[in-house]
Design a protein around this motif. Structure first.
Motif, PDB file in Angstrom:
ATOM      1  N   ALA A   1     -10.651   8.230  -7.186  1.00 60.22           N
ATOM      2  CA  ALA A   1     -10.806   6.890  -7.767  1.00 60.22           C
ATOM      3  C   ALA A   1      -9.418   6.360  -8.105  1.00 60.22           C
ATOM      4  O   ALA A   1      -8.645   7.035  -8.800  1.00 60.22           O
ATOM      5  N   ILE A   2      -9.116   5.178  -7.622  1.00 61.76           N
ATOM      6  CA  ILE A   2      -7.818   4.564  -7.905  1.00 61.76           C
ATOM      7  C   ILE A   2      -7.777   4.100  -9.352  1.00 61.76           C
ATOM      8  O   ILE A   2      -8.704   3.460  -9.838  1.00 61.76           O
ATOM      9  N   VAL A   3      -6.675   4.415 -10.021  1.00 63.82           N
ATOM     10  CA  VAL A   3      -6.460   4.027 -11.408  1.00 63.82           C
ATOM     11  C   VAL A   3      -5.513   2.826 -11.482  1.00 63.82           C
ATOM     12  O   VAL A   3      -5.709   1.910 -12.274  1.00 63.82           O
ATOM     13  N   GLU A   4      -4.491   2.847 -10.644  1.00 64.96           N
ATOM     14  CA  GLU A   4      -3.494   1.772 -10.606  1.00 64.96           C
ATOM     15  C   GLU A   4      -2.971   1.701  -9.179  1.00 64.96           C
ATOM     16  O   GLU A   4      -2.789   2.739  -8.538  1.00 64.96           O
ATOM     17  N   GLU A   5      -2.734   0.479  -8.687  1.00 62.38           N
ATOM     18  CA  GLU A   5      -2.324   0.355  -7.284  1.00 62.38           C
ATOM     19  C   GLU A   5      -1.445  -0.859  -7.060  1.00 62.38           C
ATOM     20  O   GLU A   5      -1.444  -1.802  -7.853  1.00 62.38           O
ATOM     21  N   LYS A   6      -0.687  -0.787  -5.973  1.00 65.32           N
ATOM     22  CA  LYS A   6       0.132  -1.905  -5.512  1.00 65.32           C
ATOM     23  C   LYS A   6       0.136  -1.855  -3.997  1.00 65.32           C
ATOM     24  O   LYS A   6       0.144  -0.787  -3.403  1.00 65.32           O
ATOM     25  N   VAL A   7       0.076  -3.015  -3.378  1.00 67.04           N
ATOM     26  CA  VAL A   7       0.143  -3.113  -1.929  1.00 67.04           C
ATOM     27  C   VAL A   7       1.392  -3.912  -1.559  1.00 67.04           C
ATOM     28  O   VAL A   7       1.632  -4.979  -2.123  1.00 67.04           O
ATOM     29  N   GLN A   8       2.168  -3.373  -0.638  1.00 66.21           N
ATOM     30  CA  GLN A   8       3.352  -4.054  -0.137  1.00 66.21           C
ATOM     31  C   GLN A   8       3.161  -4.258   1.361  1.00 66.21           C
ATOM     32  O   GLN A   8       3.014  -3.285   2.115  1.00 66.21           O
ATOM     33  N   VAL A   9       3.132  -5.496   1.779  1.00 68.37           N
ATOM     34  CA  VAL A   9       2.915  -5.836   3.180  1.00 68.37           C
ATOM     35  C   VAL A   9       4.218  -5.605   3.947  1.00 68.37           C
ATOM     36  O   VAL A   9       5.276  -6.103   3.549  1.00 68.37           O
ATOM     37  N   ILE A  10       4.122  -4.845   5.033  1.00 69.36           N
ATOM     38  CA  ILE A  10       5.285  -4.601   5.891  1.00 69.36           C
ATOM     39  C   ILE A  10       5.324  -5.666   6.985  1.00 69.36           C
ATOM     40  O   ILE A  10       6.341  -6.327   7.186  1.00 69.36           O
ATOM     41  N   ASP A  11       4.219  -5.824   7.682  1.00 68.05           N
ATOM     42  CA  ASP A  11       4.058  -6.895   8.664  1.00 68.05           C
ATOM     43  C   ASP A  11       2.560  -7.116   8.861  1.00 68.05           C
ATOM     44  O   ASP A  11       1.758  -6.541   8.116  1.00 68.05           O
ATOM     45  N   GLU A  12       2.166  -7.928   9.844  1.00 67.27           N
ATOM     46  CA  GLU A  12       0.750  -8.264   9.986  1.00 67.27           C
ATOM     47  C   GLU A  12      -0.132  -7.079  10.373  1.00 67.27           C
ATOM     48  O   GLU A  12      -1.351  -7.154  10.257  1.00 67.27           O
ATOM     49  N   SER A  13       0.485  -5.970  10.787  1.00 58.10           N
ATOM     50  CA  SER A  13      -0.325  -4.821  11.199  1.00 58.10           C
ATOM     51  C   SER A  13       0.010  -3.539  10.438  1.00 58.10           C
ATOM     52  O   SER A  13      -0.376  -2.450  10.866  1.00 58.10           O
ATOM     53  N   SER A  14       0.711  -3.650   9.306  1.00 52.77           N
ATOM     54  CA  SER A  14       1.010  -2.450   8.518  1.00 52.77           C
ATOM     55  C   SER A  14       1.323  -2.811   7.062  1.00 52.77           C
ATOM     56  O   SER A  14       1.805  -3.893   6.769  1.00 52.77           O
ATOM     57  N   TYR A  15       0.995  -1.876   6.194  1.00 54.33           N
ATOM     58  CA  TYR A  15       1.246  -2.070   4.768  1.00 54.33           C
ATOM     59  C   TYR A  15       1.381  -0.714   4.074  1.00 54.33           C
ATOM     60  O   TYR A  15       0.956   0.315   4.587  1.00 54.33           O
ATOM     61  N   LEU A  16       2.000  -0.753   2.908  1.00 56.51           N
ATOM     62  CA  LEU A  16       2.156   0.414   2.057  1.00 56.51           C
ATOM     63  C   LEU A  16       1.238   0.229   0.857  1.00 56.51           C
ATOM     64  O   LEU A  16       1.242  -0.835   0.237  1.00 56.51           O
ATOM     65  N   HIS A  17       0.459   1.241   0.550  1.00 51.43           N
ATOM     66  CA  HIS A  17      -0.478   1.214  -0.582  1.00 51.43           C
ATOM     67  C   HIS A  17      -0.096   2.391  -1.475  1.00 51.43           C
ATOM     68  O   HIS A  17      -0.131   3.546  -1.027  1.00 51.43           O
ATOM     69  N   SER A  18       0.283   2.121  -2.715  1.00 48.09           N
ATOM     70  CA  SER A  18       0.724   3.197  -3.595  1.00 48.09           C
ATOM     71  C   SER A  18       0.179   2.999  -5.000  1.00 48.09           C
ATOM     72  O   SER A  18      -0.290   1.923  -5.358  1.00 48.09           O
ATOM     73  N   GLY A  19       0.231   4.066  -5.771  1.00 44.15           N
ATOM     74  CA  GLY A  19      -0.230   3.997  -7.148  1.00 44.15           C
ATOM     75  C   GLY A  19      -0.648   5.348  -7.681  1.00 44.15           C
ATOM     76  O   GLY A  19      -0.089   6.384  -7.306  1.00 44.15           O
ATOM     77  N   LEU A  20      -1.655   5.286  -8.555  1.00 45.60           N
ATOM     78  CA  LEU A  20      -2.191   6.490  -9.202  1.00 45.60           C
ATOM     79  C   LEU A  20      -3.675   6.591  -8.895  1.00 45.60           C
ATOM     80  O   LEU A  20      -4.375   5.576  -8.866  1.00 45.60           O
ATOM     81  N   TYR A  21      -4.131   7.828  -8.649  1.00 48.21           N
ATOM     82  CA  TYR A  21      -5.565   8.045  -8.508  1.00 48.21           C
ATOM     83  C   TYR A  21      -5.965   9.333  -9.190  1.00 48.21           C
ATOM     84  O   TYR A  21      -5.132  10.202  -9.454  1.00 48.21           O
ATOM     85  N   ASP A  22      -7.218   9.403  -9.565  1.00 45.15           N
ATOM     86  CA  ASP A  22      -7.784  10.606 -10.158  1.00 45.15           C
ATOM     87  C   ASP A  22      -8.724  11.239  -9.148  1.00 45.15           C
ATOM     88  O   ASP A  22      -9.495  10.536  -8.487  1.00 45.15           O
ATOM     89  N   PHE A  23      -8.641  12.554  -9.042  1.00 46.11           N
ATOM     90  CA  PHE A  23      -9.569  13.290  -8.198  1.00 46.11           C
ATOM     91  C   PHE A  23     -10.447  14.155  -9.058  1.00 46.11           C
ATOM     92  O   PHE A  23      -9.956  14.906  -9.900  1.00 46.11           O
TER      93      PHE A  23
END
Length: 131
Positions: free
Chosen positions: A70-92
Motif C-alpha cells: 500500500a502506497i503511503v506517500e508518492e511522487k511522479v516525475q514525467v520523463i517523456d510521453e512514454s516513461s515516468y519515475l514513480h517514487s515514495g514510501l509503501y508499506d508491505f
C-alpha cells in the motif's frame, strides 16, 4: 486533465496491477510486468537483479511471504510521453494470515511504454525504510 495528473493516475494503475500480480502468488506473472532488460534492487535482498528471469527468481521467494503493498506517500516525475519515475514510501503486509507484520519501505519504479503500448518496469528499487 493535465499531463502530471494523467501520469499520476497511470502510475497508480500500474502499481495496482503490480500489487494485484503479487496476490496471484505467481512469480512469472509478476516478472512479466518487468522489461526483458530491467534492473532491480529488491526489498528483501541485497542482490542487484537484472532481467525477467532474475526478477522471477526473487519473487519465487518473496511471494512465500504473502505480500500486499500500500502506497503511503508518492511522487511522479514525467520523463517523456512514454516513461515516468514513480517514487515514495509503501508499506508491505507480510506473513501468514494469522500473524501479519508491516514492513515500511521506500520505492522507485521507472516505467516505460514498450513498442506494443504496454507499460513495463525498466527499473525498480525498493529498500526497507531506515528507522
Amino acid at each position: 486533465m493535465d499531463s502530471k495528473q494523467n501520469f499520476l493516475e497511470i502510475a497508480r494503475e500500474n502499481f495496482y496491477r503490480w500489487n494485484e500480480s503479487l496476490q496471484t502468488g505467481d512469480a512469472k506473472k509478476v516478472a512479466l510486468l518487468y522489461s526483458e532488460d530491467n534492473t532491480f534492487h529488491p526489498t528483501m535482498s541485497g542482490d542487484f537483479k537484472s532481467g525477467q528471469k532474475e526478477a522471477e527468481g526473487y519473487f519465487e521467494h518473496f511471494l512465500l511471504k504473502n505480500p500486499s503493498g500500500a502506497i503511503v506517500e508518492e511522487k511522479v516525475q514525467v520523463i517523456d510521453e512514454s516513461s515516468y519515475l514513480h517514487s515514495g514510501l509503501y508499506d508491505f503486509e507480510v506473513g501468514p494470515k494469522d500473524n501479519r507484520e508491516i514492513v515500511e519501505a521506500r520505492f522507485t519504479y521507472v516505467w516505460q511504454k514498450n513498442k506494443d503500448g504496454q507499460w513495463k518496469i525498466i527499473h525498480h528499487h525498493s529498500s526497507v525504510k531506515p528507522k
